[in-house]
Design a protein around this motif. Structure first.
Motif, PDB file in Angstrom:
ATOM      1  N   ALA A   1       0.838  -1.200   0.000  1.00  0.00           N
ATOM      2  CA  ALA A   1       0.000   0.000   0.000  1.00  0.00           C
ATOM      3  C   ALA A   1       0.870   1.245   0.000  1.00  0.00           C
ATOM      4  O   ALA A   1       1.917   1.284   0.655  1.00  0.00           O
ATOM      5  CB  ALA A   1      -0.913   0.011   1.225  1.00  0.00           C
ATOM      6  N   VAL A   2       0.431   2.251  -0.724  1.00  0.00           N
ATOM      7  CA  VAL A   2       1.031   3.582  -0.675  1.00  0.00           C
ATOM      8  C   VAL A   2       0.031   4.506  -0.015  1.00  0.00           C
ATOM      9  O   VAL A   2      -1.137   4.555  -0.411  1.00  0.00           O
ATOM     10  CB  VAL A   2       1.373   4.103  -2.086  1.00  0.00           C
ATOM     11  CG1 VAL A   2       1.727   5.597  -2.036  1.00  0.00           C
ATOM     12  CG2 VAL A   2       2.524   3.313  -2.687  1.00  0.00           C
ATOM     13  N   VAL A   3       0.478   5.231   1.006  1.00  0.00           N
ATOM     14  CA  VAL A   3      -0.371   6.208   1.678  1.00  0.00           C
ATOM     15  C   VAL A   3       0.313   7.561   1.587  1.00  0.00           C
ATOM     16  O   VAL A   3       1.415   7.746   2.122  1.00  0.00           O
ATOM     17  CB  VAL A   3      -0.611   5.839   3.159  1.00  0.00           C
ATOM     18  CG1 VAL A   3      -1.519   6.883   3.827  1.00  0.00           C
ATOM     19  CG2 VAL A   3      -1.221   4.445   3.280  1.00  0.00           C
ATOM     20  N   THR A   4      -0.303   8.511   0.898  1.00  0.00           N
ATOM     21  CA  THR A   4       0.281   9.847   0.818  1.00  0.00           C
ATOM     22  C   THR A   4      -0.024  10.601   2.113  1.00  0.00           C
ATOM     23  O   THR A   4      -1.081  10.430   2.717  1.00  0.00           O
ATOM     24  CB  THR A   4      -0.261  10.635  -0.388  1.00  0.00           C
ATOM     25  OG1 THR A   4      -1.651  10.950  -0.193  1.00  0.00           O
ATOM     26  CG2 THR A   4      -0.093   9.837  -1.675  1.00  0.00           C
ATOM     27  N   GLY A   5       0.940  11.415   2.539  1.00  0.00           N
ATOM     28  CA  GLY A   5       0.757  12.161   3.777  1.00  0.00           C
ATOM     29  C   GLY A   5       0.666  11.266   4.997  1.00  0.00           C
ATOM     30  O   GLY A   5      -0.083  11.543   5.937  1.00  0.00           O
ATOM     31  N   ALA A   6       1.458  10.203   5.014  1.00  0.00           N
ATOM     32  CA  ALA A   6       1.358   9.207   6.076  1.00  0.00           C
ATOM     33  C   ALA A   6       2.147   9.573   7.329  1.00  0.00           C
ATOM     34  O   ALA A   6       2.181   8.792   8.278  1.00  0.00           O
ATOM     35  CB  ALA A   6       1.830   7.848   5.559  1.00  0.00           C
ATOM     36  N   ASN A   7       2.764  10.738   7.346  1.00  0.00           N
ATOM     37  CA  ASN A   7       3.586  11.092   8.502  1.00  0.00           C
ATOM     38  C   ASN A   7       2.775  11.676   9.660  1.00  0.00           C
ATOM     39  O   ASN A   7       3.296  11.823  10.769  1.00  0.00           O
ATOM     40  CB  ASN A   7       4.685  12.087   8.098  1.00  0.00           C
ATOM     41  CG  ASN A   7       4.109  13.361   7.517  1.00  0.00           C
ATOM     42  OD1 ASN A   7       3.576  13.334   6.417  1.00  0.00           O
ATOM     43  ND2 ASN A   7       4.201  14.475   8.239  1.00  0.00           N
TER      44      ASN A   7
ATOM     45  N   GLY B   1      -1.590  12.696  11.311  1.00  0.00           N
ATOM     46  CA  GLY B   1      -3.041  12.713  11.178  1.00  0.00           C
ATOM     47  C   GLY B   1      -3.641  11.382  10.778  1.00  0.00           C
ATOM     48  O   GLY B   1      -3.152  10.310  11.125  1.00  0.00           O
ATOM     49  N   ILE B   2      -4.726  11.464   9.996  1.00  0.00           N
ATOM     50  CA  ILE B   2      -5.424  10.232   9.616  1.00  0.00           C
ATOM     51  C   ILE B   2      -4.593   9.398   8.657  1.00  0.00           C
ATOM     52  O   ILE B   2      -4.771   8.181   8.583  1.00  0.00           O
ATOM     53  CB  ILE B   2      -6.816  10.528   9.029  1.00  0.00           C
ATOM     54  CG1 ILE B   2      -6.717  11.332   7.742  1.00  0.00           C
ATOM     55  CG2 ILE B   2      -7.700  11.238  10.043  1.00  0.00           C
ATOM     56  CD1 ILE B   2      -8.051  11.461   7.016  1.00  0.00           C
ATOM     57  N   GLY B   3      -3.677  10.027   7.928  1.00  0.00           N
ATOM     58  CA  GLY B   3      -2.790   9.259   7.060  1.00  0.00           C
ATOM     59  C   GLY B   3      -1.882   8.346   7.857  1.00  0.00           C
ATOM     60  O   GLY B   3      -1.698   7.167   7.520  1.00  0.00           O
ATOM     61  N   ARG B   4      -1.332   8.882   8.928  1.00  0.00           N
ATOM     62  CA  ARG B   4      -0.472   8.059   9.791  1.00  0.00           C
ATOM     63  C   ARG B   4      -1.288   6.958  10.451  1.00  0.00           C
ATOM     64  O   ARG B   4      -0.833   5.804  10.540  1.00  0.00           O
ATOM     65  CB  ARG B   4       0.202   8.928  10.841  1.00  0.00           C
ATOM     66  CG  ARG B   4       1.074   8.145  11.807  1.00  0.00           C
ATOM     67  CD  ARG B   4       1.860   9.051  12.711  1.00  0.00           C
ATOM     68  NE  ARG B   4       2.655   8.299  13.678  1.00  0.00           N
ATOM     69  CZ  ARG B   4       3.542   8.848  14.499  1.00  0.00           C
ATOM     70  NH1 ARG B   4       3.767  10.147  14.454  1.00  0.00           N
ATOM     71  NH2 ARG B   4       4.227   8.109  15.342  1.00  0.00           N
ATOM     72  N   ALA B   5      -2.488   7.294  10.926  1.00  0.00           N
ATOM     73  CA  ALA B   5      -3.330   6.288  11.573  1.00  0.00           C
ATOM     74  C   ALA B   5      -3.705   5.180  10.601  1.00  0.00           C
ATOM     75  O   ALA B   5      -3.713   3.993  10.960  1.00  0.00           O
ATOM     76  CB  ALA B   5      -4.587   6.956  12.136  1.00  0.00           C
ATOM     77  N   ALA B   6      -4.011   5.546   9.362  1.00  0.00           N
ATOM     78  CA  ALA B   6      -4.346   4.533   8.356  1.00  0.00           C
ATOM     79  C   ALA B   6      -3.134   3.676   8.030  1.00  0.00           C
ATOM     80  O   ALA B   6      -3.234   2.440   7.911  1.00  0.00           O
ATOM     81  CB  ALA B   6      -4.881   5.210   7.098  1.00  0.00           C
ATOM     82  N   ALA B   7      -1.977   4.307   7.872  1.00  0.00           N
ATOM     83  CA  ALA B   7      -0.756   3.561   7.562  1.00  0.00           C
ATOM     84  C   ALA B   7      -0.418   2.584   8.686  1.00  0.00           C
ATOM     85  O   ALA B   7      -0.034   1.434   8.439  1.00  0.00           O
ATOM     86  CB  ALA B   7       0.396   4.539   7.338  1.00  0.00           C
ATOM     87  N   GLU B   8      -0.568   3.026   9.928  1.00  0.00           N
ATOM     88  CA  GLU B   8      -0.285   2.164  11.076  1.00  0.00           C
ATOM     89  C   GLU B   8      -1.219   0.960  11.093  1.00  0.00           C
ATOM     90  O   GLU B   8      -0.789  -0.175  11.343  1.00  0.00           O
ATOM     91  CB  GLU B   8      -0.428   2.962  12.368  1.00  0.00           C
ATOM     92  CG  GLU B   8      -0.119   2.153  13.612  1.00  0.00           C
ATOM     93  CD  GLU B   8      -0.153   2.978  14.880  1.00  0.00           C
ATOM     94  OE1 GLU B   8       0.094   2.407  15.957  1.00  0.00           O
ATOM     95  OE2 GLU B   8      -0.438   4.200  14.801  1.00  0.00           O
ATOM     96  N   ALA B   9      -2.512   1.199  10.823  1.00  0.00           N
ATOM     97  CA  ALA B   9      -3.478   0.096  10.831  1.00  0.00           C
ATOM     98  C   ALA B   9      -3.205  -0.888   9.701  1.00  0.00           C
ATOM     99  O   ALA B   9      -3.271  -2.107   9.901  1.00  0.00           O
ATOM    100  CB  ALA B   9      -4.895   0.655  10.708  1.00  0.00           C
ATOM    101  N   LEU B  10      -2.880  -0.389   8.530  1.00  0.00           N
ATOM    102  CA  LEU B  10      -2.588  -1.269   7.398  1.00  0.00           C
ATOM    103  C   LEU B  10      -1.344  -2.112   7.655  1.00  0.00           C
ATOM    104  O   LEU B  10      -1.318  -3.321   7.388  1.00  0.00           O
ATOM    105  CB  LEU B  10      -2.426  -0.437   6.122  1.00  0.00           C
ATOM    106  CG  LEU B  10      -3.679   0.265   5.605  1.00  0.00           C
ATOM    107  CD1 LEU B  10      -3.313   1.256   4.508  1.00  0.00           C
ATOM    108  CD2 LEU B  10      -4.703  -0.744   5.087  1.00  0.00           C
TER     109      LEU B  10
END
Length: 314
Positions: free
Chosen positions: A35-41, A43-52
């Protein structure tokens, strides 16, 4: 005679809602998926990246500041890597895409800017439209030949405030306000998803395009708005009305992992879609207009020089 009437636990409703939120975050096993998550550093991008990553996926943090990205990724258990991506610079977008090899299961177009003073991207576009829409438009199309499953684009309930797409002046020159520009960019996110799905279906691709919005989630975006009075109001709202970034990431995760139809739009189920468990939500007529969606796509192709191409992944 004994009274068998059950006494209602006053905290039962709260406990049920908390349990629902926990269940909403339960993800399938994502081992072997990328998965690629933009803005993952943050907010919700980081939370989504962590969950994935926690569910077994290998997650690429696509971020403007690699140092901040590495700090965020280091705190996430699981398989991660960090790559630089500045959505306000099409050269950076092209470099990111050119470095990609092999299949990509999931692209989460999460990064964004919100209610900024009037600024321009490196390519001369209005900053919010250029970052939130055009940058992700180019990124998605350049990565599309590698995609195997889906694209999730983070929109916003603010799309309801948009008075349409100003095709005569996408930069809103002379009538710029931070709110108008932000709303237009979020409307563009939904129209992009609609037209992307139409093209994917027409080409016979199994890849799906979906959109999600977090409701009111307390993130660092609100602290960067141009209007100081709006900043104060959002600070108060963050404290008393908002859900946290992990709850705000739930619609994104729901759209990323559930078996949903293409072009679905996911948001919180609560009052005014501000918070709550994720569910399918509605959008404005303007965000559902296929003619406008196609016109926006064609304009975006001309502005970015990037065109639709399904390839090896699909």
């Amino acid at each position: 005679m004994a009274d068998h009437t059950k006494t209602q636990n006053p905290n039962q409703g709260k406990n049920d809602k908390k349990a629902q939120r926990r269940r909403a975050l339960d993800l399938p096993d994502l081992s072997g998926r990328i998965a690629v998550v933009t803005g993952a550093n943050s907010g919700i991008g980081r939370a989504a990246a962590e969950a994935l990553a926690g569910a077994g996926a290998h997650v690429v943090f696509a971020v403007r500041d690699p140092e901040r990205g590495r700090a965020a990724a280091a705190a996430v258990p699981g398989s991660t890597e960090v790559r630089r991506l500045d959505l306000a610079d099409l050269t950076s977008v092209r470099e990111f895409a050119a470095s990609w090899t092999g299949p990509l299961d999931l692209l989460v177009n999460n990064a964004g800017v919100m209610m900024l003073p009037e600024l321009r991207t490196k390519d001369g576009f209005e900053m919010q439209f250029g970052t939130n829409h055009l940058g992700h438009f180019a990124l998605t199309n350049l990565l599309l030949p590698y995609l195997t499953d889906r694209v999730v684009t983070v929109a916003s309930g603010a799309h309801r405030m948009a008075d349409g797409i100003d095709f005569d002046d996408l930069d809103l020159t002379g009538r710029y306000t931070p709110q108008r520009a932000y709303a237009q960019s979020k409307l563009a996110n939904l129209l992009f998803t609609l037209e992307l799905q139409r093209r994917l279906t027409e080409s016979g691709s199994p890849v799906r395009a979906l959109a999600a919005h977090p409701g009111w989630a307390a993130t660092n975006l609100q602290g960067r708005v141009a209007n100081p009075f709006a900043r104060v109001a959002m600070t108060v709202g963050n404290r008393f009305l908002a859900q946290d970034d992990r709850a705000g990431a739930q619609p994104t995760l729901y759209a990323a992992t559930r078996d949903l139809p293409g072009a679905s739009y996911v948001g919180p189920s609560g009052l005014a879609e501000m918070r709550g468990v994720p569910t399918l939500v509605g959008r404005t007529a303007a965000a559902s207009d296929p003619v406008t969606a196609r016109r926006l796509w064609e304009a975006s192709q001309e502005l970015t020089g990037v065109r639709f191409a399904v390839g090896v992944g699909a």
